[in-house]
Design an enzyme around this catalytic site. Structure first.
Site, PDB file in Angstrom:
ATOM      1  N   LYS A   1       0.860  -1.187   0.000  1.00 47.87           N
ATOM      2  CA  LYS A   1       0.000   0.000   0.000  1.00 47.87           C
ATOM      3  C   LYS A   1       0.890   1.228   0.000  1.00 47.87           C
ATOM      4  CE  LYS A   1      -4.532   0.695   0.347  1.00 47.87           C
ATOM      5  NZ  LYS A   1      -5.539  -0.328  -0.029  1.00 47.87           N
TER       6      LYS A   1
HETATM    7  N1  GLU Z   1      -7.285  -0.001  -3.274  1.00 52.91           N
HETATM    8  C1  GLU Z   1      -8.016  -1.191  -3.597  1.00 52.91           C
HETATM    9  C2  GLU Z   1      -8.076  -2.125  -2.404  1.00 52.91           C
HETATM   10  O1  GLU Z   1      -7.863  -1.726  -1.297  1.00 52.91           O
HETATM   11  C3  GLU Z   1      -7.525  -1.856  -4.875  1.00 52.91           C
HETATM   12  C4  GLU Z   1      -6.091  -2.282  -4.866  1.00 52.91           C
HETATM   13  C5  GLU Z   1      -5.579  -2.771  -6.222  1.00 52.91           C
HETATM   14  O2  GLU Z   1      -6.342  -2.869  -7.158  1.00 52.91           O
HETATM   15  O3  GLU Z   1      -4.365  -3.028  -6.281  1.00 52.91           O
HETATM   16  O4  GLU Z   1      -8.407  -3.267  -2.521  1.00 52.91           O
END
Ligand code: GLU
Length: 417
Positions: free
Chosen positions: A107
């Protein structure tokens, strides 16, 4: 019962410990998986429109890369902290493993309120942040995507910046990018689609008729707004919704079309006239069948879990429920579909987008949605079966699947050197 804190990392670790205990996980594996593998903190300057320079802080954390490249979104929010990004990265590892897509977890976050920036400032911030984290991202290393406060346009700037540094176009370095530069059909709606598939399966499991259900949605960003539209299309009645400006409630049902138009026009929900105002706290406790937290962490806690009236809680947000609240809701027979499953539609289509970008061969929307439904429905039933066999809640069941998959992959690969 000792109460769980509002610290997302401690909550993520507590959720992990519950599954690790049930799996009787070796202490070495436990230590490996309990903390992120890599974390990068950056401070970087951005020239603002009036000419002055502001320094922003951001992070990129890779929790685990055993099953494949690190994967996860980038959050732009004033309350971002390193601890939070560490938790969010860990949740991505379990999310990818729960639905069995070949990624690890990561993240990113920048401490900024994107609504306070001009478009030019947002672009410069995004390009400089992308440059700072370029040393650890890449199509075979770590692939960012949108999260709260970021958009397909931000992904386009990150993709372009990374590509400029390489001297050639690298579409697979991000997902959730616009379709005209290699994004996938269906990606924008994917988090909502995945959540609605899990709500459909859960409703069936508890004999709730979803088309007659009353729904409350907290959060009206990309996930929340699309969920409202899809459930409304299915015939369900959305009685309340909120965004950062507050909540709106109409026991007869909100007109979702009018509400979406209102949000598009004014940028917020709170002054919608065809409804009463409710606070975020009141909204969560409204009498309804389905509650969808689609905003931030720590919304359902030991303090309010005993007053939640929904029969199903479908988590589109990451980490909206603390472990205390999980225990209370499990005792009360509330069916909680955890974030790592209910919120996995986005990253699942991100996986499809990454595959398409690498192959330069694109799927139709129908193909994307059929594959998404297959992945989410399979994972739902695997987790449901696990929860019935072990008599644990759906979160612990999902974690058992996910932690087991990552642990086995670690053992198969062996510990280097
Ligand atoms: N931000 C989204 C999540 O928390 C998508 C992450 C992604 O597609 O890599 O699942």
């Amino acid at each position: 019962m000792t109460s769980t804190p509002d610290n997302p990392l401690q909550n993520a670790q507590r959720q992990f410990d519950i599954a690790a205990d049930l799996l009787d996980l070796d202490s070495g594996l436990r230590s490996i998986l309990r903390s992120p593998q890599r974390q990068l903190a950056v401070n970087f300057p951005v020239r603002m429109d009036d000419g002055h320079i502001e320094v922003f802080s951001g992070f990129r954390v890779q929790h685990n890369i055993t099953r494949g490249p690190a994967k996860g979104g980038i959050r732009y929010h004033p309350d971002v902290t390193l601890e939070e990004v560490r938790a969010l990265a860990m949740w991505m590892t379990w999310k990818c493993a729960t639905v069995n897509i070949p990624f690890g977890g990561a993240k990113g976050g920048v401490i900024v309120d994107p609504k306070q920036l001009s478009r030019g400032e947002l672009e410069r911030l995004s390009r400089r942040y992308a440059t700072e984290i370029a040393i650890i991202i890449g199509p075979e290393k770590d692939i960012p995507a949108p999260d709260i406060g970021t958009t397909p346009e931000v992904m386009a700037w990150i993709m372009d910046t990374y590509s400029m540094h390489r001297g050639h176009t690298v579409p697979a370095v991000v997902t959730g990018k616009p379709i005209n530069i290699g994004g996938s059909e269906g990606r924008a709606e994917a988090t909502a689609s995945g959540l609605v598939y899990t709500l459909r399966e859960a409703s069936e499991a508890i004999d709730l008729n979803i088309t007659e259900s009353r729904v409350v949605i907290q959060g009206f960003g990309n996930a929340g707004a699309n969920i409202a539209r899809m459930l409304d299309d299915l015939g369900a009645t959305v009685i309340a919704a909120s965004d950062s400006s507050g909540g709106v409630y109409n026991p007869q049902g909100l007109s979702i079309e009018t509400l979406l138009a209102h949000k598009a026009r004014t940028g917020q929900l709170s002054d919608f006239v065809e409804a009463d105002r409710v606070t975020q706290e009141e909204l969560l406790e409204l009498d309804c069948d389905i509650l969808v937290p689609a905003a931030l962490e720590n919304q359902i806690t030991g303090r309010n879990a005993s007053r939640i009236k929904a029969r199903i809680v479908g988590e589109a947000a990451n980490g909206p429920t603390t472990p205390d609240a999980d225990a209370i809701m499990f005792d009360r027979g509330i069916f909680v579909i955890p974030d790592v499953l209910a919120g996995a539609g986005g990253v699942t289509v991100s996986y499809f987008e990454w595959v398409q970008s690498l192959q330069e061969f694109f799927w139709t929307e129908r193909e994307v949605n059929a594959q998404l439904e297959r992945v989410i429905v399979n994972a739902f039933h695997e987790v449901l079966q696990q929860s019935q066999e072990r008599k644990v809640n759906m979160r612990t069941a999902a974690y058992i699947q996910a932690v087991d998959r990552v642990s086995r992959a670690t053992l198969t690969r062996g510990i280097y050197p």
